[in-house]
Design an enzyme around this catalytic site. Structure first.
Site, mmCIF file in Angstrom:
data_model
loop_
_atom_site.group_PDB
_atom_site.id
_atom_site.type_symbol
_atom_site.label_atom_id
_atom_site.label_comp_id
_atom_site.label_asym_id
_atom_site.label_seq_id
_atom_site.Cartn_x
_atom_site.Cartn_y
_atom_site.Cartn_z
ATOM 1 N N ASP A 167 4.030 0.660 13.171
ATOM 2 C CA ASP A 167 3.215 -0.709 13.240
ATOM 3 C C ASP A 167 3.985 -1.721 13.968
ATOM 4 O OD1 ASP A 167 1.315 0.634 11.683
ATOM 5 O OD2 ASP A 167 1.761 -0.192 9.901
ATOM 6 N N ASP A 180 0.967 -1.195 -0.041
ATOM 7 C CA ASP A 180 0.103 -0.068 0.096
ATOM 8 C C ASP A 180 0.716 1.180 0.060
ATOM 9 O OD1 ASP A 180 0.868 -0.544 2.590
ATOM 10 O OD2 ASP A 180 -1.048 -0.291 3.497
#
Length: 887
Positions: A481, A71
């Site tokens: 993350d 992404d």
């Protein structure tokens, strides 16, 4: 878990090792001219994965040809010989950083050399540029670009649906692209060179995740989400007649054309109330399978169904593996076995707890089995075993309570593909990695199959901060993350990310310059402390306490000796502490949200910056005073660092194109700053080991110099700069952090926003790399100079570096350097050169990539060798027949 990837990009942007030839991206007008650069070898500090992989595409004609899209981190091609992935979009530059987000991929089944990528990261204002379709006729080694008149959203809601881009399997000059934001369906009839809207397509989509989102991120129309051709309705060279298109509209999700796109109609009898995430066609049995969810994903989804459409009769059959009342997730990952078309698989992509689920049917969806099921709750029986020994951090260091397990089968599992040439191989993407198996059919004999990471070479972390201490581990990283890692070996995957606590995102870290065992990091966590400390160089951690009001990590600085810390967290003002943060006190004289750093010599001196003002504390962070320095950048897109070993030596980079922008230097602790006239723009600054003969550390920056964006190095305090990357190695946006290695001259670590931690080694020090032919070309003429340095010696062995300088007035297009060892030494291994040895005589020739040496420039190589008795240096060197000066 990818939730923070959006914030990472927005906050940062608001202001691998390649196999073979590195990919290059060019506009249709031709290749770009690269600024002359020193030869560097670029690799990733291995993490393996670390981000969401929403799409995996196998070529239907050629075995072992597969691609993956990410992404925010570009696209990759599978390398079967090493079971690794090769990055394909490292050539995307600073100005087009959004093109590192890939919303769709298509591999041509007529001509497997051709591959297409639809690129663009955000459809709202966060990405200033429009999207594009990249096309390649050499499997992604080089690209041409067709700009689009609208944006694409590789990191937008709904990015796991697809594929939005498809090549006609009968007439491969025809492609379709489903657009977001109400832009409709687009078609190319010239192999992706030009695109036009299919004006008669009846539905541009209606679904938005959150209409109230004023940022435009969650309120964008997710548009047209997949295109599938029925190849049985065409012949080679003629356009396929039947095309299915999925639309983000819960009442009108699937459309069809039976006349090669001339007219379109809503597919009659289709289910409503759901979004069609995927549409996969089994032409052998005449079944179109559709995976439905009530949300667009990739995080959300509370209900889902699987349906089968009979293309011959128009009959719809609900083939969902569980009753609707028993779903708490949407379906998305969807694939058929092309060798056994009645075999179909799907995922419960939004089943976060206790785990994702994978379903398999061998009878076209009439009956199903699950990857795992309950025996007696909370106990589970798994059809698989998981081996994450190659990426051990995938356990997250967790010890969950059943029915949760670690490592998890996954989450956000929207990409699922069975290899069309091998029923035993299946790959699927998760929010953290690519998993796969090579004995999938064990499922059908009630024998456990093995799932392993299939992700080596695919590096997809967003990097917020980097540190390279003078001792201990060479690299500490702050990542989105997955928190961050301590790399003791850049070529190996660390065993675990930072734990105790596990931040979802680490926003800043620092070490004590004169006591590198003391390390501090700050970050984001849904519940729990936002600061942690280590006393063993980051190997082990313990949590500190939070001052009242802290909501996020912010920035943090360690005193030079580790005796105290200054923290500028989100949610409250700047704080300081002595010891390890058992209590904090508010700093005065400095605004909330300031960026903080420490002097690397004086443990009581700290610095801060906020909105154009530089601040200094000389009492350990208790009080700050605003400097009178003027002309600094007015915004907060600034990063600065103090030089190790010199009190008060500060370098500051940052700014914006509508104001002050560049690189500033202070030698008086921030009282005054001087702007470097030879740097047009700069966004980061870092330091590394000084060059031979230099007393000042090497500078590194991500900057624009002489009109060119790149990674630059200066060995003379910023007086001159050398670009050390090239147009094939740009990695989009590199403005978060850069640092040199204090122990290895020329080594630099570069933070990327989706391609992980990149590190480079210079040819001057034998950093590795090379390749190409060994023909030295014409014998160079003119003056030359050689520096021969024994860098390490032990009983019977040694290592040496050789620097060859073109001191003449003409460039070399190849070189061959010869010498004779005085004591019978022998070369055992060399790098950045091809060598031969006969007796005591050695000849070292260029390899392909370092043949050209401009006048005044140098080339370096190195070797290990053996010796006995004595190890004297060679007295003379010849370049061809030309004697060189020996330094």
């Amino acid at each position: 878990m990818r939730r923070t990837r959006i914030l990472t990009a927005v906050l940062a942007l608001a202001a691998g090792l390649l196999a073979g030839t590195p990919p290059a991206l060019a506009a249709d007008g031709g290749p770009r001219t690269a600024l002359a650069a020193e030869s560097y070898t670029w690799k990733n500090a291995r993490i393996d994965g670390g981000g969401f992989v929403p799409g995996i595409v196998f070529n239907r004609k050629e075995k072992n040809l597969a691609y993956a899209r990410t992404d925010i981190g570009g696209a990759y091609r599978w390398q079967e010989n090493g079971k690794t992935w090769t990055p394909l979009l490292d050539s995307v530059g600073w100005a087009n950083w959004g093109h590192t987000g890939v919303v769709s991929l298509a591999s041509d089944s007529v001509d497997p050399n051709k591959v297409y990528a639809a690129v663009g990261t955000y459809t709202n204002s966060w990405d200033p540029g429009n999207g594009a379709v990249l096309r390649s006729s050499d499997r992604g080694a080089s690209w041409q670009k067709a700009d689009l008149p609208f944006k694409l959203g590789g990191n937008m809601p709904g990015r796991g649906m697809g594929e939005r881009l498809a090549v006609d399997p009968n007439r491969n000059s025809v492609l379709y692209l489903g657009a977001p934001s109400g832009k409709g369906l687009w078609r190319s009839t010239d192999s992706g060179a030009t695109w036009s809207q299919v004006t008669n397509f009846p539905n541009v989509g209606t679904y938005v995740q959150d209409p109230s989102d004023t940022s435009g991120y969650a309120s964008d129309n997710q548009g047209i989400v997949w295109v599938t051709f029925d190849e049985s309705t065409g012949t080679a060279g003629s356009a396929t007649r039947t095309i299915y298109v999925g639309v983000a509209d819960k009442d009108n999700a699937v459309y069809r054309s039976t006349d090669a796109g001339a007219t379109w109609s809503r597919l009659a009898g289709q289910p409503t109330g759901y979004l069609a995430h995927k549409g996969v066609l089994d032409t052998v049995n005449g079944h179109l399978y559709i995976a439905y969810s009530d949300k667009g994903g990739p995080y959300d989804g509370g209900k889902g169904r699987l349906w089968r459409y009979a293309t011959a009769t128009g009959a719809w059959t609900d083939i969902s593996p569980v009753a609707e009342a028993d779903t708490y997730y949407g379906f998305s990952g969807l694939t058929v076995d092309r060798l056994k078309p009645g075999t179909v698989m799907a995922t419960a992509y939004s089943s976060w707890w206790p785990d994702t689920q994978i379903f398999r049917s061998k009878d076209s969806g009439a009956t199903w089995t699950k990857a795992w099921d309950y025996t007696s709750y909370p106990n589970r029986a798994n059809r698989y075993t998981m081996d994450v020994s190659s990426s051990p951090w995938l356990t997250w260091g967790a010890n969950p309570t059943p029915p949760e397990q670690t490592p998890k089968l996954g989450w956000m599992t929207e990409a699922l593909e069975i290899d069309p040439f091998d029923s035993d191989r299946m790959m699927y993407g998760t929010g953290a990695t690519v998993y796969g198996t090579e004995n999938l059919t064990n499922w059908d004999t009630n024998t456990q199959f093995t799932i392993r990471p299939m992700v080596q070479g695919l590096e997809e972390t967003a990097v917020n901060d980097l540190a390279s201490p003078p001792s201990g581990a060479p690299l500490l990283s702050a990542l989105g993350d997955i928190g961050g890692f301590r790399h003791t070996d850049l070529t190996k995957v660390p065993s675990m990310m930072f734990t105790s606590p596990n931040f979802t995102t680490t926003t800043s870290l620092d070490f004590a310059e004169t006591n590198p065992n003391t390390v501090v990091r700050v970050g984001n966590l849904d519940s729990g402390p936002h600061v942690a400390f280590s006393t063993d160089n980051g190997a082990n951690w313990f949590a500190g306490s939070d001052p009242s009001g802290v909501s996020g990590g912010g920035t943090v600085a360690a005193a030079a000796d580790g005796s105290r810390f200054v923290w500028s967290p989100q949610g409250t003002g700047v704080q300081y502490t002595t010891g390890f943060g058992s209590s904090w006190s508010a700093s005065s004289g400095i605004p909330a949200g300031a960026i903080v750093e420490s002097d690397r010599v004086d443990p009581k001196t700290f610095y801060g910056f906020k909105s154009g003002k530089f601040y200094v504390s000389s009492d350990g962070g208790a009080t700050f005073t605003a400097s009178s320095a003027a002309g600094l950048p007015g915004g907060d897109s600034v990063r600065f660092k103090a030089l190790p070993g010199v009190k008060g030596d500060v370098w500051l980079a940052g700014g914006a194109s509508d104001g002050a922008y560049g690189l500033w230097h202070s030698t008086d602790g921030g009282a005054t700053f001087t702007k470097l006239a030879n740097v047009e723009q700069a966004d980061t600054v870092g330091f590394g080991k000084a060059a031979a003969g230099s007393s000042y550390q090497t500078l590194y920056t991500s900057a624009k110099i002489a009109g060119v964006r790149g990674i630059f190095r200066s060995t003379d305090k910023g007086a001159t700069w050398t670009r050390i990357n090239d147009d094939a190695h740009q990695w989009g946006w590199t403005g978060a952090a850069v640092t040199g290695d204090p122990r290895v001259y020329g080594r630099v670590y570069v933070a990327t926003n989706g391609r992980g931690v990149i590190y480079g080694d210079t040819s001057d020090t034998g950093g590795g790399g090379g390749g190409g032919g060994t023909d030295p070309g014409p014998t160079p003429t003119g003056a030359c100079a050689v520096t021969y340095t024994i860098t390490n010696q032990w009983s019977g062995g040694f290592q040496a570096d050789v620097k060859l300088v073109n001191t003449g007035t003409s460039p070399w297009s190849g070189w061959s350097l010869g010498w004779t060892f005085p004591d019978g030494q022998t070369v055992s291994q060399a790098w950045n050169t091809e060598h031969t040895q006969s007796g005591a005589s050695v000849t070292a020739k260029n390899v392909g990539w370092n043949a050209n040496v401009a006048a005044g420039s140098s080339v370096g190589f190195g070797f290990t060798g053996s010796w006995s008795g004595t190890n004297a240096k060679p007295a003379a060197f010849k370049l061809g027949e030309q004697d060189c000066t020996v330094n």
